[in-house]
Design an enzyme around this catalytic site. Structure first.
Site, mmCIF file in Angstrom:
data_model
loop_
_atom_site.group_PDB
_atom_site.id
_atom_site.type_symbol
_atom_site.label_atom_id
_atom_site.label_comp_id
_atom_site.label_asym_id
_atom_site.label_seq_id
_atom_site.Cartn_x
_atom_site.Cartn_y
_atom_site.Cartn_z
ATOM 1 N N HIS A 1 18.056 40.873 -10.174
ATOM 2 C CA HIS A 1 18.714 40.013 -9.190
ATOM 3 C C HIS A 1 18.332 38.545 -9.363
ATOM 4 O O HIS A 1 18.435 37.767 -8.416
ATOM 5 C CB HIS A 1 18.396 40.494 -7.778
ATOM 6 C CG HIS A 1 18.897 41.878 -7.506
ATOM 7 N ND1 HIS A 1 20.233 42.172 -7.379
ATOM 8 C CD2 HIS A 1 18.238 43.057 -7.366
ATOM 9 C CE1 HIS A 1 20.390 43.462 -7.163
ATOM 10 N NE2 HIS A 1 19.197 44.031 -7.148
ATOM 11 N N TRP B 1 -11.685 15.991 2.185
ATOM 12 C CA TRP B 1 -10.464 16.502 1.559
ATOM 13 C C TRP B 1 -9.325 15.679 2.131
ATOM 14 O O TRP B 1 -9.071 15.703 3.328
ATOM 15 C CB TRP B 1 -10.299 17.981 1.888
ATOM 16 C CG TRP B 1 -9.207 18.677 1.152
ATOM 17 C CD1 TRP B 1 -9.251 19.214 -0.100
ATOM 18 C CD2 TRP B 1 -7.884 18.951 1.647
ATOM 19 N NE1 TRP B 1 -8.054 19.802 -0.417
ATOM 20 C CE2 TRP B 1 -7.184 19.658 0.638
ATOM 21 C CE3 TRP B 1 -7.224 18.672 2.844
ATOM 22 C CZ2 TRP B 1 -5.869 20.082 0.781
ATOM 23 C CZ3 TRP B 1 -5.906 19.092 2.996
ATOM 24 C CH2 TRP B 1 -5.253 19.784 1.965
ATOM 25 N N GLU C 1 -4.129 29.557 -8.638
ATOM 26 C CA GLU C 1 -5.181 28.819 -7.931
ATOM 27 C C GLU C 1 -6.219 28.246 -8.880
ATOM 28 O O GLU C 1 -6.638 27.095 -8.726
ATOM 29 C CB GLU C 1 -5.897 29.746 -6.938
ATOM 30 C CG GLU C 1 -5.208 29.940 -5.616
ATOM 31 C CD GLU C 1 -6.017 30.836 -4.697
ATOM 32 O OE1 GLU C 1 -6.227 30.440 -3.541
ATOM 33 O OE2 GLU C 1 -6.437 31.930 -5.128
ATOM 34 N N ASN D 1 -14.074 15.839 10.467
ATOM 35 C CA ASN D 1 -13.191 16.864 9.915
ATOM 36 C C ASN D 1 -12.041 17.062 10.883
ATOM 37 O O ASN D 1 -12.233 17.034 12.099
ATOM 38 C CB ASN D 1 -13.922 18.207 9.758
ATOM 39 C CG ASN D 1 -14.971 18.171 8.685
ATOM 40 O OD1 ASN D 1 -15.042 17.236 7.895
ATOM 41 N ND2 ASN D 1 -15.803 19.197 8.660
ATOM 42 N N GLY D 2 -10.843 17.333 10.348
ATOM 43 C CA GLY D 2 -9.692 17.570 11.200
ATOM 44 C C GLY D 2 -8.651 16.477 11.056
ATOM 45 O O GLY D 2 -8.698 15.664 10.125
ATOM 46 N N LYS E 1 -3.964 34.200 -7.469
ATOM 47 C CA LYS E 1 -5.264 33.941 -8.090
ATOM 48 C C LYS E 1 -5.105 33.167 -9.389
ATOM 49 O O LYS E 1 -5.860 32.241 -9.676
ATOM 50 C CB LYS E 1 -5.995 35.267 -8.371
ATOM 51 C CG LYS E 1 -6.541 35.941 -7.135
ATOM 52 C CD LYS E 1 -7.670 35.127 -6.528
ATOM 53 C CE LYS E 1 -7.804 35.386 -5.051
ATOM 54 N NZ LYS E 1 -6.781 34.778 -4.208
ATOM 55 N N GLU F 1 -0.824 38.774 -4.924
ATOM 56 C CA GLU F 1 -2.204 38.288 -4.907
ATOM 57 C C GLU F 1 -2.671 37.923 -6.309
ATOM 58 O O GLU F 1 -3.371 36.921 -6.500
ATOM 59 C CB GLU F 1 -3.110 39.353 -4.280
ATOM 60 C CG GLU F 1 -4.587 39.003 -4.252
ATOM 61 C CD GLU F 1 -4.939 37.790 -3.412
ATOM 62 O OE1 GLU F 1 -6.079 37.323 -3.527
ATOM 63 O OE2 GLU F 1 -4.067 37.295 -2.659
ATOM 64 N N LYS G 1 -11.460 25.639 0.899
ATOM 65 C CA LYS G 1 -11.787 27.018 1.242
ATOM 66 C C LYS G 1 -11.372 27.350 2.672
ATOM 67 O O LYS G 1 -10.714 28.340 2.924
ATOM 68 C CB LYS G 1 -13.293 27.243 1.060
ATOM 69 C CG LYS G 1 -13.753 28.664 1.385
ATOM 70 C CD LYS G 1 -13.154 29.679 0.428
ATOM 71 C CE LYS G 1 -13.706 31.060 0.654
ATOM 72 N NZ LYS G 1 -13.065 32.052 -0.225
ATOM 73 N N ARG H 1 -15.956 24.264 0.325
ATOM 74 C CA ARG H 1 -14.898 24.080 1.319
ATOM 75 C C ARG H 1 -13.748 23.233 0.776
ATOM 76 O O ARG H 1 -12.671 23.205 1.360
ATOM 77 C CB ARG H 1 -15.472 23.427 2.580
ATOM 78 C CG ARG H 1 -16.519 24.276 3.259
ATOM 79 C CD ARG H 1 -17.165 23.536 4.429
ATOM 80 N NE ARG H 1 -16.249 23.333 5.521
ATOM 81 C CZ ARG H 1 -16.037 24.203 6.503
ATOM 82 N NH1 ARG H 1 -16.678 25.343 6.526
ATOM 83 N NH2 ARG H 1 -15.188 23.932 7.471
ATOM 84 N N CYS I 1 -13.230 20.045 4.234
ATOM 85 C CA CYS I 1 -14.234 19.001 4.460
ATOM 86 C C CYS I 1 -15.545 19.635 4.910
ATOM 87 O O CYS I 1 -15.621 20.814 5.222
ATOM 88 C CB CYS I 1 -13.796 17.978 5.485
ATOM 89 S SG CYS I 1 -12.191 17.224 5.185
#
Length: 611
Positions: free
Chosen positions: A507, A76, A491, A100-101, A488, A484, A606, A27, A2
């Protein structure tokens, strides 16, 4: 997560609010809104829109909106689906609030407020805050005092921006657990979640501390603590520039930030590239005393920062000889770890506001582990303020949600930490130290060479774009790099991707391999190369198509179903820094072909400032 912008000035602040929101888009958000004072009719005008800030801007321009006081927000979704009705600001009889929060006790507050006659029209926790502040205004005509009394009843995290139709001469902001800073302008006062949002108005910023509230006026501001006592906070001149948060010649911020990595690494390694040593003082004046008693390391992080910690474990154990545990921060705080006061707790976060990492850090401290270090990109962030030592990565602002330069500069910081601890512990001979420092000094140039592979990687992306699944493999310190790379890809291209230590193929994961499943292998010319080659043969035998990032001279040959991209050079211990760059580029170019929103992928934020 947010974004908030608030402004009160002697000029029209609507363009400031909208541009501030645009600069906070990175964000993560699903809707946007603003409320501004209506000088002609009293009260305020509220506009809200699902989707991008551009839609809100179009509404404001169509109405030729102008005001000298306002608050704005990108949301968000946490409580309630993305919708115009759930978008901020939320109002209560002349009070408008952005938040926000997460308010953890909002259901109890809602029940109590409904008993007082308040009617709720959204699914959000924020609406309870608006009604609560309005209820406090029944006992005082001071907006700052009403907000102070209200936040005393809130449980959870918040950054708030509040305006009242009955008090058009001020705005009030407050923070606990979510970032918020003030902007000190020549023509007024401002607030935002990030300094980047305020560069258009001022570079003078004041970082609010935990529990602070501030009253913004056209002629200044005042800050109080949670108990109402006056507080003085330093004014800083932000080092950010407008160019740093603009695209320039690049198509997306992610592409820009991938190509900024040589400069970011050079800035991060500035203390050693000028001929310095791997001194503990890189981490603070007290670092040598703190490090002297360290017998083990605990790394706490989330997402990409967690992968950096996994690579660092190999370095800290291999170079410094210190046992190292790496844990996802959101898991660490909910178990009972064995604590010892000789443990160095390293909290890693790009923003320094990651809620889970901050909470895990505080939990570790509560267990008696006072030797703490932050590796972070934001000097004034909450995590940096909570630790005894800190290392600022100097990556510059990272706007793209998918982290790139923040990751490689975190790796650089960990390399320095491993060298410093090894030196202090007598595990590093002078010749070996100089060899490692020489490699660090050359690292920015080595990354530049890797970036020259972009055209070849873009060709690979054309083959990848139609896939819906991918498997990434690595061994040793390159297994986290495979993780990583998979992160990416998922995402920003929305291709389902998994990463495994290559030795684990037989396995279970080998069952997934067929001609439709591309397999990406990170294949440096290290001591595990022969083992990895055997694992790749297992893939070939099942008809899998291999894409191999190999070092020059790595002795892996290409064929119809084995595609080889040769790295410019083998880079020893620091090879993970180089090998992650082509994986970043692959994800970027696959996303381009698939037409996804590269910088603002769906459902993601973000800066994750809520649990």
């Amino acid at each position: 997560m947010c974004g908030i912008v608030a402004a009160i000035a002697t000029r029209n602040v609507v363009p400031v609010l909208l541009e501030g929101l645009r600069r906070l888009e990175y964000r993560g958000y699903d809707s946007a809104g603003l409320a501004v004072a209506d000088a002609d009719r009293g009260g305020f005008v509220r506009l809200r829109a699902c989707g991008r800030v551009a839609g809100l801007t179009a509404q404001a321009e169509a109405r030729r909106l102008s005001a000298s006081l306002g608050i704005a927000h990108t949301r968000w979704a946490t409580h309630g689906a993305p919708s115009e009705g759930n978008a901020h600001p939320h109002v209560s009889e002349g009070v408008a609030v952005v938040h926000n929060g997460i308010i953890e006790n909002f259901e109890a507050l809602k029940t109590a407020l409904q008993a007082q006659g308040y009617v709720f029209v959204s699914d959000t926790d924020t609406e309870a805050v608006a009604h609560l502040i309005h209820s406090k205004l029944r006992g005082t005509d001071d907006l700052l005092e009403a907000v102070r009394l209200a936040v005393a009843e809130l449980e959870g995290a918040y950054a708030l921006g509040v305006i009242s139709a009955s008090d058009p001469a001020r705005a009030v902001v407050a923070r606990r657990g979510s970032p918020l800073l003030l902007g000190v302008g020549d023509d007024g006062s401002y607030a935002a979640s990030d300094a980047a949002a305020l560069l258009q108005a001022t570079r003078k910023v004041v970082y609010l501390e935990e529990g602070d509230l501030a009253e913004l006026r056209r002629d200044g501001y005042r800050i109080v603590r949670a108990d109402g006592s006056a507080a003085e906070r330093a004014v800083h001149v932000s080092s950010l520039t407008a160019d740093a948060v603009e695209l320039g010649p690049y198509r997306h911020f992610m592409q820009k930030e991938i190509f900024e990595q040589p400069e970011a690494l050079a800035n991060t390694l500035g203390l050693v590239t000028g001929g310095g040593a791997a001194s503990p003082r890189c981490f603070g004046a007290e670092a040598e005393d703190v490090f002297a008693g360290v017998r083990r390391v605990q790394i706490l992080a989330c997402g990409t920062s967690y992968h950096a910690g996994l690579v660092a474990r190999y370095w800290l154990e291999g170079l410094a000889g210190l046992p190292c545990a790496v844990e996802i921060a959101s898991e660490y705080r909910y178990r009972k770890p064995v604590a010892s006061d000789d443990t160095l707790v390293v909290a890693v976060s790009q923003s320094g506001e990651t809620a889970d990492t901050l909470a895990a850090l505080k939990y570790a401290r509560s267990l008696g582990m006072a030797r703490t270090l932050a590796i972070c990109n934001v000097p004034e962030s909450a995590i940096v303020r909570e630790t005894a030592l800190r290392f600022i990565t100097h990556a510059g602002p990272e706007i793209g949600v998918a982290s790139t330069k923040a990751f490689t500069t975190q790796l650089a910081a960990f390399a320095l930490l491993a060298l410093a601890l090894a030196r202090l512990g007598g595990k590093l001979a002078p010749a070996a130290e100089e060899r490692h420092l020489g490699a660090l000094r050359h690292l920015p140039g080595a990354v530049r060479k890797v970036l020259e592979l972009e055209p070849e990687i873009a060709q690979w992306a054309q083959r990848f774009a139609g896939k819906e699944h991918a498997l990434f493999l690595g061994r040793g310190q390159h297994w986290p790099i495979a993780m990583e790379g998979a992160l990416k890809l998922k995402e920003i291209s929305y291709i389902h991707a998994e990463a495994y230590a290559a030795g684990e193929l037989k396995h279970g994961p080998l069952a997934l391999v067929d001609e439709r499943m591309p397999v990406i292998a990170v294949s440096p010319a290290d001591e595990l190369l022969e083992k990895l080659k055997s694992n790749l043969q297992e893939v070939r035998a099942r008809g899998g198509e291999l894409y191999v990032f190999a070092d020059a001279g790595g002795e892996i040959g290409g064929s119809e179903n084995v595609h080889i991209l040769r790295m410019p050079e083998h880079y020893g211990m620091l090879s993970p820094v180089l090998h992650v760059v082509p994986l970043q580029l692959l994800a970027y170019h696959v996303a381009l072909v698939r037409g996804t929103d590269v910088d603002k992928p769906r459902n993601l934020a973000k800066s994750v400032t809520v649990e």
